[in-house]
Design an enzyme around this catalytic site. Structure first.
Site, short mmCIF file in Angstrom:
data_model
loop_
_atom_site.label_atom_id
_atom_site.label_comp_id
_atom_site.label_asym_id
_atom_site.label_seq_id
_atom_site.Cartn_x
_atom_site.Cartn_y
_atom_site.Cartn_z
N ASP A 101 -3.42 -32.84 -21.40
CA ASP A 101 -2.37 -32.20 -22.18
C ASP A 101 -1.30 -33.25 -22.50
O ASP A 101 -1.31 -34.37 -21.97
CB ASP A 101 -1.79 -31.00 -21.40
N GLU A 135 5.58 -21.87 -25.02
CA GLU A 135 5.48 -22.51 -23.71
C GLU A 135 6.61 -22.10 -22.76
O GLU A 135 7.02 -20.94 -22.75
CB GLU A 135 5.39 -24.03 -23.89
#
Ligand code: GLC
Length: 610
Positions: free
Chosen positions: A309, A504
């Protein structure tokens, strides 16, 4: 292994095997295993220098490139555009296509001319690009419980991604959220791992096509491996919330809830998997050899490659070179970075020279990456047909698929006194609320920008208010006020309220109550003496105990995307509501987050119709 663990393993495997069986049967034609490309890979690998191999493992954000020629200088194998990383010129289809072509052209100047994989978060359509068709986020798609529809949506998304030349979508998200206070709940299909696996497999088949080499195939990426949706509150980003936190469960529980969808994703032929920022019992997923190599690659037999990520390696150790050593030796194959891409390249060179990363690990990582590039058809012929994709981009046919997805994603939670459906011939409809005429709120996060943004002009599309106006008969008046005032004398009131965009960790919340402003909108309509219909625009279930006594009808519309007409289709009864909740809807949130049965207002699977 205890008897309980053994039985849990059997159950997992029987579930996984059943899923694999069904997935294999239901796939158009099972794609060739990635290892079938190894003869071609071995030939190319044998020609490659260590530097050319290392370059394949480096994925910078295009906005971080000091010089586009670094694609050649560092033999880069991939580039991405992160959430806010846009072409300098703007966000049109042409801007993105030019950016892709410019960077891809640099690879043709390298010795081996290995094309770039270009990755982007096309998670509900090609959502960075103006004019793209944006679909409901996955929480709404989960409520359709319709794998065929999910596959069609993914196919349209692949078509629109290919229109820009881009060939890799960082989706589907296969998280199984266990607490809807997590800011990424809306990126997931369900809190039920079986439904997540089934819909993720469909999305992968849609994005990648039955065979990656068939057009318009785009590489899919199952994320975020593993347990991203099961973290403990307060362990998250910067020590707060959930996102990027620690998932504290034993292995059988991790397998049952968070790993089983990856069995389905692998069976569906996914070519890449993204390890999660989060940890499992205190060990970062990006550093876990147990997770990345022993379970995923050896036991589950995953033959594609792992992409880290965004700057996730920075979280492993204060020493970047040490982080790289830990993660690559744990099984990471490609590293997603921003500014430190040159340092990443030279650190891997040094780690190999110092014997801290064996060349066998480099060869395995590059083999996996090249397998996928061969399977994607990148190595043999330039991807053709772009003009056709550009013609279809944002087309009416694509919007029709999205409108159907909106219809099927809506969940009717309450409908007293037959408030719904509304006649198209009533004298006057008064529409209210912050999200009635607001494409930005309708689309949510990951829309043109990383966080998304409230506002009418975020991108092209149909707001719910416009759709209502377009649906009613000529004799019906439609009035609107954002604060709910002015409803007196109308036949019915429709309030469109809920959440504003987020993404997020910015979406982690401790309190899921509706805002006072939203409740005031509903109360004003009630005080005007109207039957009140509430359309909830949100990335998750919210606490509606104060709302239910005031609203005559309540529809969960989630984050429907650009095609608001799908909401009007259900309001006026052109399409009956068929959606069923894919998450338990909490009555209250316990201090530690679990929505115990006593605290569940509407169960997973709940949904009314007309
Ligand atoms: C983000 C997300 C991930 C996304 C990646 C690239 O931080 O965690 O879902 O694919 O970075 O934008």
């Amino acid at each position: 292994m205890t008897k309980r663990e053994f039985l849990a393993r059997i159950r997992d495997w029987s579930f996984g095997a059943a899923l694999i069986g069904r997935t294999a049967r239901s796939a158009d034609k099972p794609a060739k295993p990635f290892s079938s490309y190894d003869p071609l890979v071995r030939k190319l690998l044998a020609q490659m220098t260590l530097d050319e191999k290392i370059g394949q493992m480096v994925q910078p954000d295009h906005a971080s490139l000091t010089d586009p020629a670094d694609v050649e200088n560092y033999f880069l194998g991939s580039v991405l555009s992160g959430g806010d990383s846009d072409p300098k010129g703007g966000n049109t289809l042409a801007d993105w296509t030019d950016l892709y072509d410019t960077l891809q052209r640099h690879t043709s100047k390298t010795r081996l001319q290995i094309p770039l994989l270009y990755g982007i978060d096309a998670v509900h359509g090609h959502n960075n690009v103006l004019g793209a068709v944006l679909f409901p986020h996955n929480i709404g798609l989960g409520c359709t419980r319709n794998p065929k529809l999910i596959q069609d949506i993914a196919r349209v998304t692949a078509d629109e991604v290919r229109a820009t030349g881009i060939n890799w979508a960082f989706g589907p998200c296969v998280a199984v959220p266990q607490d809807v206070r997590w800011g990424r709940t809306y990126e997931a299909y369900s809190d039920d791992p079986k439904l997540v696996g089934e819909l993720a497999a469909a999305a992968i088949r849609g994005i990648q096509g039955p065979d990656l080499a068939m057009r318009p195939s785009v590489l899919a990426c199952a994320k975020h491996y593993a347990g991203d949706g099961g973290t403990t509150f307060g362990t998250g980003h910067d020590g707060k919330g959930f996102d990027q936190g620690d998932t504290r469960v034993d292995e059988p529980t991790l397998r049952r809830i968070h790993l089983s969808p990856y069995v389905a994703a692998i069976a569906a032929g996914v070519g890449s998997i993204m390890p999660s920022y989060s940890s499992w019992n205190g060990v970062k997923c990006s550093a876990s050899k147990r997770l990345l190599t022993e379970i995923l690659k050896q036991e589950f037999g995953f033959q594609g490659f792992l992409i880290s990520d965004y700057d996730a390696l920075d979280q492993l150790s204060p020493d970047f070179k040490k982080s790289i050593e830990i993660s690559i030796n744990a099984g990471m194959d490609m590293v997603m970075v921003t500014d430190k891409y040159r340092q990443l390249f030279t650190d891997v060179q040094a780690l190999v020279k110092e014997g801290r990363v064996p060349t066998s690990r480099i060869d395995d990582a590059v083999t996996r990456i090249l397998r996928v590039k061969f399977a994607l058809g990148l190595m043999d012929k330039p991807a053709g047909g772009r003009d056709q994709y550009q013609k279809n981009f944002g087309s009416g046919a694509h919007r029709a698929v999205a409108r159907e997805a909106v219809r099927q994603s809506l969940v009717l939670l309450k409908n007293d006194h037959r408030a719904l459906p509304v006649s198209k011939r009533v004298a006057r409809i008064h529409v209210a609320g912050k999200s009635a005429d607001n494409i930005g709120n309708q689309c949510g996060g990951w829309t043109i920008t990383w966080q998304g943004q409230s506002g009418a002009a975020t991108t092209g599309g149909t707001t719910i208010l416009s759709a209502i106006k377009q649906s009613v008969s000529g004799s019906t008046q439609v009035t609107f006020s954002e604060d709910g005032s002015g409803g007196e004398g109308a036949s019915i009131g429709i309030a469109v309220i809920g959440e504003s965009p987020y993404a997020e960790f910015m979406g982690d919340r401790t309190d899921l109550a509706l805002t006072t402003a939203d409740m005031d909108v509903v109360r004003k309509l009630k005080q005007a003496g109207l039957p009140v219909i509430v359309i909830l625009i949100s990335g998750r279930p919210l606490i509606v105990n104060d709302l239910l006594p005031v609203a005559d009808a309540l529809i969960a519309a989630w984050l429907p995307g650009t095609e608001g007409a799908g909401v009007a289709d259900v309001i006026f009864g052109d399409h009956k509501p068929t959606g069923k909740l894919s998450f338990a809807w909490p009555r209250t949130i316990a201090a530690n987050g679990e929505a115990h049965p006593a605290q569940v207002l509407f169960g997973n699977g709940y949904g009314l119709t007309y």
